[in-house]
Scaffold this active site. Sequence first.
Site, short mmCIF file in Angstrom:
data_model
loop_
_atom_site.label_atom_id
_atom_site.label_comp_id
_atom_site.label_asym_id
_atom_site.label_seq_id
_atom_site.Cartn_x
_atom_site.Cartn_y
_atom_site.Cartn_z
N LYS A 141 45.06 54.39 9.71
CA LYS A 141 45.29 52.97 10.05
C LYS A 141 44.59 52.11 9.02
O LYS A 141 43.62 52.55 8.39
CB LYS A 141 44.72 52.66 11.43
N ASP A 181 51.91 46.45 11.71
CA ASP A 181 51.20 46.34 12.99
C ASP A 181 51.05 44.83 13.20
O ASP A 181 51.82 44.05 12.61
CB ASP A 181 49.84 47.07 12.95
P1 NDP Z 1 53.01 41.16 16.18
O1 NDP Z 1 52.13 40.59 15.16
O2 NDP Z 1 54.48 41.21 15.93
O3 NDP Z 1 52.82 40.40 17.56
C1 NDP Z 1 51.58 40.36 18.19
C2 NDP Z 1 51.68 39.52 19.44
O4 NDP Z 1 50.48 39.65 20.17
C3 NDP Z 1 51.85 38.03 19.14
O5 NDP Z 1 52.55 37.43 20.18
C4 NDP Z 1 50.40 37.57 19.10
O6 NDP Z 1 50.24 36.17 19.35
C5 NDP Z 1 49.80 38.39 20.21
N1 NDP Z 1 48.37 38.59 19.92
C6 NDP Z 1 47.82 39.12 18.80
N2 NDP Z 1 46.48 39.12 18.86
C7 NDP Z 1 46.18 38.60 20.05
C8 NDP Z 1 44.97 38.32 20.70
N3 NDP Z 1 43.79 38.60 20.13
N4 NDP Z 1 45.03 37.78 21.94
C9 NDP Z 1 46.24 37.50 22.52
N5 NDP Z 1 47.42 37.72 21.94
C10 NDP Z 1 47.39 38.26 20.73
O7 NDP Z 1 52.46 42.63 16.49
P2 NDP Z 1 53.18 43.85 17.17
O8 NDP Z 1 54.13 43.39 18.22
O9 NDP Z 1 53.67 44.74 16.10
O10 NDP Z 1 51.95 44.59 17.85
C11 NDP Z 1 51.53 44.35 19.19
C12 NDP Z 1 50.72 45.51 19.71
O11 NDP Z 1 51.51 46.70 19.66
C13 NDP Z 1 49.46 45.84 18.90
O12 NDP Z 1 48.48 46.34 19.77
C14 NDP Z 1 49.93 46.96 17.98
O13 NDP Z 1 48.85 47.75 17.54
C15 NDP Z 1 50.84 47.71 18.91
N6 NDP Z 1 51.84 48.57 18.31
C16 NDP Z 1 52.72 48.12 17.39
C17 NDP Z 1 53.68 48.94 16.85
C18 NDP Z 1 54.71 48.48 15.90
O14 NDP Z 1 55.57 49.28 15.53
N7 NDP Z 1 54.72 47.23 15.49
C19 NDP Z 1 53.73 50.37 17.21
C20 NDP Z 1 52.80 50.74 18.24
C21 NDP Z 1 51.89 49.87 18.74
P3 NDP Z 1 49.99 35.16 18.12
O15 NDP Z 1 51.33 34.98 17.50
O16 NDP Z 1 49.45 33.94 18.75
O17 NDP Z 1 49.00 35.82 17.21
O1 2IT Z 2 50.32 51.60 16.24
C1 2IT Z 2 51.33 52.11 15.70
O2 2IT Z 2 51.76 53.21 16.04
C2 2IT Z 2 52.01 51.35 14.64
N1 2IT Z 2 51.59 50.24 14.33
C3 2IT Z 2 53.18 51.95 13.91
C4 2IT Z 2 52.71 52.91 12.86
C5 2IT Z 2 53.78 53.45 11.94
O3 2IT Z 2 53.37 54.12 11.00
O4 2IT Z 2 54.96 53.22 12.15
#
Ligand code: NDP
Ligand code: 2IT
Length: 461
Positions: A141, A181
């Site tokens: 990561k 992420d």
């Molecule tokens: P994005 O940046 O696309 O979206 C994040 C969302 O969460 C936004 O709405 C953001 O609001 C909100 N957010 C971020 N930080 C905070 C905080 N400290 N408090 C409250 N809200 C918050 O990220 P993802 O959707 O990609 O990721 C979301 C979660 O999913 C994370 O935990 C990530 O690690 C996990 N994840 C993502 C994957 C992926 O493929 N993208 C895969 C597996 C897990 P704002 O716009 O105001 O910042």
């Molecule tokens: O938390 C996660 O699994 C991710 N942000 C996606 C990682 C990836 O390599 O696709």
Amino acid sequence: MNTTLEMSKQTELQTAKNYVEQVYRTIKKRDPHEVEFHQAVKEIFDSLVLVFAKHPEFIGKGLLERLVEPERVITFRVSWVDDQGKTQVNRGFRVQFNSAIGPYKGGLRFHPSVNTSVTKFLGFEQIFKNSLTGQQIGGGKGGSDFDPKGKSDGEVMRFTQSFMTELSKHIGSDVDVPAGDIGVGSREIGYLFGQYKRMRGNFEPGVLTGKGLEYGGSLARTQATGYGAIYFVKEMLKNKGLSLEGQTVVVSGSGNVSIYAIEKATELGVKVVACSDSDGYIYDESGINLDTVRRLKEIERARISEYVIEHPTAQYIEGCSGIWTLPCDIALPCATQNEINEEAAKRLVLGGVKAVGEGANMPSSLEAIEVFLENGVLFGPGKAVNAGGVAVSSLEMAQNQSGVSWSFEKVDRKLHKIMEDIFQRSLRASEEYGHPGNLVIGANIAGFNKVAKAMLAQGVI
Ligand code: NDP
Ligand code: 2IT
């Protein structure tokens, strides 16, 4: 049971507990400030006691001692020039945690809260998640404390190029394959890829995943985490004779994971009544309009509060934690770590929640998980529920290697099957280790066992 046998089982359990606690104490002593990392380790270690009690021969092989120590931690300076001509300096991180079953794989997060502890907790989780997918990917990561909010496109590009100038020395399609992420989406992956290509002087699509379709990306990667989360929750419910249709759902966040979880959930007949960003949440009893959320968040990069301008019947409420006081059947935390604490978990239980699926990484505190399990809530832990994203990243790598592009339907079918398999693997492990239906224990043990076997086979490295 025969009492001698019972006593020897108790001794083995105690020996296992002692071993796990001793390693846990060591990591706390070594890095006392890394609280997020400690939390992720604690959650997994509590489950692994059962493995070491069943396999006392594993103790003494240094498995846990090695697992908690990343193979490599890289931190670096990222200097860039903002639109005012001022030099800015951020920190870059890449934790290459474990390569026992494949090259390091895991996302990059751009958010002011990113530090070594956050990167290590995410990298640690990633080891077990990636193992659960059944694909050949190790755990890693990275990211930066850079805050993309309020930055111009040019600033994001200059920062990202500077970040990759250093990162490019440490990654490669067989070495370490980053993806997105929080704060890293298709725009950032594009800039990262362009700079990597420029630094290396070759077109190596397998070095990053989540790429645009024009230059080696996979169909359905954008949707994969959100869709996968819903496929997993569907399996959890099905196993109890329940269905998704007609359920009321609350989703936190409004980013990549949330949007596609909402899309798939809606398609399968659920009503999503709320979503949020880091400032507050919107609530619409009749169901939120996904087109508006997508336009605001994916295209305009606006705040979720603007939703109510177009939908005056919906409510906007400042602050994030209140979202868990809304009555719902299913809660999907899809924003960030520790967004559900003990209090929020109790409110969800009072509100009648039947199932929780963690779309985000570690969104529930340890105490919150306890509340869900004690109250019989079906609980899907992040490393299982959100594994669809990295699983499709791995399918993207496979397509890059073979030079063939699969259809959306083919990737989606494979994703669906992977999520069903992750559910079954976790369920089976929970049964085998005496906690049927406890998917925290099941996912942790199933994920660990494959990595442990690979580590043992490869000797002390
Ligand atoms: P994005 O940046 O696309 O979206 C994040 C969302 O969460 C936004 O709405 C953001 O609001 C909100 N957010 C971020 N930080 C905070 C905080 N400290 N408090 C409250 N809200 C918050 O990220 P993802 O959707 O990609 O990721 C979301 C979660 O999913 C994370 O935990 C990530 O690690 C996990 N994840 C993502 C994957 C992926 O493929 N993208 C895969 C597996 C897990 P704002 O716009 O105001 O910042
Ligand atoms: O938390 C996660 O699994 C991710 N942000 C996606 C990682 C990836 O390599 O696709």
